[in-house]
Write an enzyme that holds these catalytic residues in place. Structure first.
Site, mmCIF file in Angstrom:
data_model
loop_
_atom_site.group_PDB
_atom_site.id
_atom_site.type_symbol
_atom_site.label_atom_id
_atom_site.label_comp_id
_atom_site.label_asym_id
_atom_site.label_seq_id
_atom_site.Cartn_x
_atom_site.Cartn_y
_atom_site.Cartn_z
ATOM 1 N N GLY A 11 0.570 -0.964 0.129
ATOM 2 C CA GLY A 11 -0.095 0.442 0.299
ATOM 3 C C GLY A 11 1.016 1.523 -0.007
ATOM 4 O O GLY A 11 1.677 1.521 0.275
ATOM 5 N N ARG A 72 0.738 -5.352 -5.650
ATOM 6 C CA ARG A 72 1.174 -6.614 -4.422
ATOM 7 C C ARG A 72 1.121 -7.496 -5.745
ATOM 8 O O ARG A 72 0.208 -7.963 -6.271
ATOM 9 C CB ARG A 72 -0.165 -6.686 -3.510
ATOM 10 C CG ARG A 72 -0.461 -5.387 -2.645
ATOM 11 C CD ARG A 72 -0.864 -5.407 -0.807
ATOM 12 N NE ARG A 72 -0.887 -4.425 -0.827
ATOM 13 C CZ ARG A 72 -1.858 -3.785 -0.224
ATOM 14 N NH1 ARG A 72 -3.726 -3.839 -1.229
ATOM 15 N NH2 ARG A 72 -1.784 -3.308 0.358
ATOM 16 N N ASP A 103 5.873 -4.806 5.937
ATOM 17 C CA ASP A 103 6.285 -5.448 6.468
ATOM 18 C C ASP A 103 6.183 -7.361 5.269
ATOM 19 O O ASP A 103 7.008 -7.872 4.875
ATOM 20 C CB ASP A 103 6.047 -6.899 7.647
ATOM 21 C CG ASP A 103 4.388 -6.844 7.450
ATOM 22 O OD1 ASP A 103 3.451 -6.308 7.092
ATOM 23 O OD2 ASP A 103 3.783 -7.606 8.880
ATOM 24 N N THR A 126 4.761 2.521 5.979
ATOM 25 C CA THR A 126 3.069 2.176 5.661
ATOM 26 C C THR A 126 2.653 3.411 7.362
ATOM 27 O O THR A 126 2.904 3.588 7.653
ATOM 28 C CB THR A 126 3.368 0.589 6.225
ATOM 29 O OG1 THR A 126 1.798 0.652 6.905
ATOM 30 C CG2 THR A 126 3.732 0.555 7.718
ATOM 31 N N ASP A 130 2.729 -0.467 12.201
ATOM 32 C CA ASP A 130 2.649 -2.270 12.280
ATOM 33 C C ASP A 130 4.235 -2.358 12.327
ATOM 34 O O ASP A 130 4.218 -3.766 11.793
ATOM 35 C CB ASP A 130 1.492 -2.711 12.113
ATOM 36 C CG ASP A 130 1.438 -3.253 10.434
ATOM 37 O OD1 ASP A 130 2.091 -2.225 9.859
ATOM 38 O OD2 ASP A 130 1.058 -3.752 10.026
ATOM 39 N N ARG A 172 -5.719 -2.228 9.048
ATOM 40 C CA ARG A 172 -4.982 -3.470 9.018
ATOM 41 C C ARG A 172 -5.352 -3.933 9.895
ATOM 42 O O ARG A 172 -6.501 -3.749 10.761
ATOM 43 C CB ARG A 172 -4.272 -3.957 7.797
ATOM 44 C CG ARG A 172 -4.094 -5.585 7.815
ATOM 45 C CD ARG A 172 -2.588 -5.576 6.690
ATOM 46 N NE ARG A 172 -2.860 -4.860 5.443
ATOM 47 C CZ ARG A 172 -3.047 -5.313 4.439
ATOM 48 N NH1 ARG A 172 -3.920 -5.779 4.306
ATOM 49 N NH2 ARG A 172 -2.004 -3.814 3.365
#
Ligand code: F6P
Length: 323
Positions: A11, A72, A103, A126, A130, A172
């Site tokens: 993303g 992706r 990640d 991101t 995270d 997410r």
């Protein structure tokens, strides 16, 4: 290295352009040839690779999205796809890679660098924040500020109608956007995946506040919360409190775009510069992070596996301040 490639993957997040600019200009400063790889790993597989110069990154520091585009890529998940990608890199003579992404993107880099001898340096980009080994990820600050501005606007109309608003934010399976934006907008409840949501407690709180005729009721829900997100919370509340005037707002991809904040531009510039320094120093397969305002280098392996530790005290702050 003499020739390096830079790509953005997964993303997009605001500030990726500032990171690309820093990688390109630092690389050129050291006399390296720098190649832009388009659409993430897809560009590696499809040989969508172009040389970049200082002008290619002019006038982009303030722009959201990514000039290299992102994707992706399923093919890169297969050994055959990675072999094609490697052959394409060899064709251009690329012997070092900088990957800007989350990640999932680093997992790809890690597998690739185990199979082929090309050093990979990761830059955490991101909006979800995270990632272990860094206090910041590029794009989080912009996304969370976008969410705050949006929730402030919702608060105006919630106040005007005495409505209960449930706002769903992205992230997410992480609750950072929800937690930060929720505290900053004075939300009554913040629902995040890191903790089990107690619906009964929320209903009891709302009922009690209804008695006190509290003016504004805001609930911020992370999309990955175990309740299932904003719509589900809306349904539950409407069922249990049929007289409440409830609206649900899902902020969505607006959180991914826009001009990056000063903080995101700054960390992107620092990380981009240091990613090239890492390659120059012969470092292999690390993620460039910032911890306590110092550069921090984490093996890609760990960046992929570990999660950032979540500060539970923040939830206590939410409870006390919203009472
Ligand atoms: O990882 C960034 C993110 O925006 C998440 O917060 C969200 O769950 C996801 O990407 C959305 O993905 P897509 O843009 O493919 O719908």
């Amino acid at each position: 290295p003499t020739k390096i490639g830079v790509l953005t993957s997964g993303g997009d997040s605001p500030g990726m352009n500032a990171a690309i600019r820093a990688v390109v200009r630092t690389g050129l400063h050291y006399g390296l040839e720098v190649f832009g790889i388009h659409r993430g790993y897809a560009g590696m597989v499809e040989d969508d690779i172009e040389p970049m110069n200082s002008r290619s990154v002019a006038n982009i520091i303030q722009r959201g999205g990514t000039i290299l585009k992102t994707a992706r890529c399923k093919e890169f998940m297969t050994p055959e796809g990675r072999k094609i990608a490697y052959d394409n890199l060899r064709k251009h003579g690329i012997d070092g890679l900088v990957i800007i992404g989350g990640d999932g993107s680093f997992r790809g880099a890690q597998i690739f660098s185990n199979e082929y001898d090309i050093p990979c340096i990761g830059i955490p980009g991101t909006i979800d924040k995270d990632m272990a080994g860094t206090d910041f990820t590029i794009g989080f600050d912009t996304a969370v500020n976008t969410a705050v501005r949006a929730i402030d606007k919702i608060r105006d109309t919630a106040d005007a109608h005495d409505r209960l608003f449930i706002v769903e934010v992205m992230g997410r399976d992480a609750g950072y956007i929800a937690l930060h934006s929720g505290i900053a907008t004075g939300a009554e409840h913040i629902l995040i995946p890191e903790t089990k949501t107690n619906v009964e407690e929320i209903i009891a709180g709302l009922t009690e506040k209804e008695k006190r005729r509290k003016l504004v009721n805001l609930i911020v829900v992370a999309e990955g919360d175990d309740t299932g997100g904003g719509d589900e919370v809306g349904k539950m509340v409407k069922e249990r409190l049929p007289n409440a005037d409830v609206r649900v707002c899902i902020l969505g991809h607006i959180q991914r775009g826009g001009s990056p904040t000063c903080l995101d531009r700054l960390i992107a510039s620092r990380m981009g510069y240091h990613a090239v320094e890492c390659l120059m120093e012969g470092k292999h397969n690390v993620m460039v992070g910032i911890v306590n305002n110092r550069m921090h280098y984490l093996p890609l392996d760990n960046a992929v596996k570990a999660k950032e530790r979540f500060n539970k005290e923040w939830l206590r702050i939410v409870k006390i301040l919203a009472s």
